[in-house]
Scaffold this active site. Structure first.
Site, PDB file in Angstrom:
ATOM      1  CB  CYS A 188      -0.854   0.050   1.268  1.00 49.35           C
ATOM      2  SG  CYS A 188      -2.227  -1.104   1.277  1.00 49.35           S
TER       3      CYS A 188
ATOM      4  CB  CYS B 267      -3.595   2.576   2.075  1.00 46.41           C
ATOM      5  SG  CYS B 267      -4.934   1.409   1.716  1.00 46.41           S
TER       6      CYS B 267
ATOM      7  CB  CYS C 128      -3.564  -1.923  -1.803  1.00 49.97           C
ATOM      8  SG  CYS C 128      -5.071  -1.455  -0.954  1.00 49.97           S
TER       9      CYS C 128
ATOM     10  CB  CYS D  66      -4.227   2.914  -1.518  1.00 48.95           C
ATOM     11  SG  CYS D  66      -2.944   1.639  -1.417  1.00 48.95           S
TER      12      CYS D  66
HETATM   13 ZN   LIG Z   1      -3.881   0.133   0.213  1.00 49.87          ZN
END
Ligand SMILES: [Zn+2]
Length: 182
Positions: free
Chosen positions: A32, A36, A63, A66
């Site tokens: 991330c 995030c 991810c 994000c």
């Molecule tokens: Zn993330």
């Protein structure tokens, strides 16, 4: 940047570190951006990477929340160069400088670290140098009044300019002009 600093940025969802490092969560296999908004992982499951590529090469997946794969890559060097350009362009404008630096999207603290790493001087040393060189030039090459020089290189008044100039050169602006006036 220490792991503690990076962890702090993660716990605060600090977007000013996006692109500067990534964190990955071993239990989920996901990496991330610092900002995030997903649930804060357990510290011991987290590891940090400078780039998304590094995280991927360790087997972590981006991810979905994000979109750590889509983030524009902002190399630190580029940020430092932009800051330098900004200082070169606007060191005369005393108040606006910090404001404009903020538009580069990293915190002031982070910016000073990046700048120092890249150029070996702090932001304020760098700006001080620009102001000093310009003041010297105006003193030796022009007949501009010293008070006007003080304002034009970004000082709010004569006394702060005098102090600065004397500290840097050992001479007052007036004496400097006498010695170096062309
Ligand atoms: Zn993330």
């Amino acid at each position: 940047m220490t792991q503690e600093e990076m962890w702090k940025a993660v716990t605060e969802n600090d977007a000013s570190y996006d692109g500067i490092f990534f964190y990955a969560v071993k239990s989920t296999g996901i990496y991330c951006r610092p900002s995030c908004k997903s649930k804060l992982p357990i510290r011991k499951n987290v590891c940090f990477f400078d780039t998304a590529q590094q995280a991927r090469s360790e087997g972590f997946r981006p991810c979905k929340r994000c979109r750590s794969d889509l983030l524009d890559y902002q190399p630190i060097k580029e940020i430092a160069e932009k800051a330098k350009q900004l200082l070169d362009d606007s060191f005369r404008k005393r108040c606006k400088l910090n404001q404009e630096l903020r538009h580069l999207g990293v915190s002031q603290h982070r910016m000073s670290e990046i700048f120092k790493d890249e150029y070996g001087v702090t932001l304020s040393e760098y700006v001080g140098n620009l102001r000093l060189e310009e003041a010297k030039r105006l003193l030796s090459d022009t007949d501009t009044d010293i008070i006007d020089i003080a304002y034009s290189v970004g000082f709010g008044g004569l006394s702060s300019f005098y102090r600065f100039f004397k500290n840097s050169t050992g001479l007052s602006p007036a004496v400097y002009r006498k010695e170096y006036k062309k």
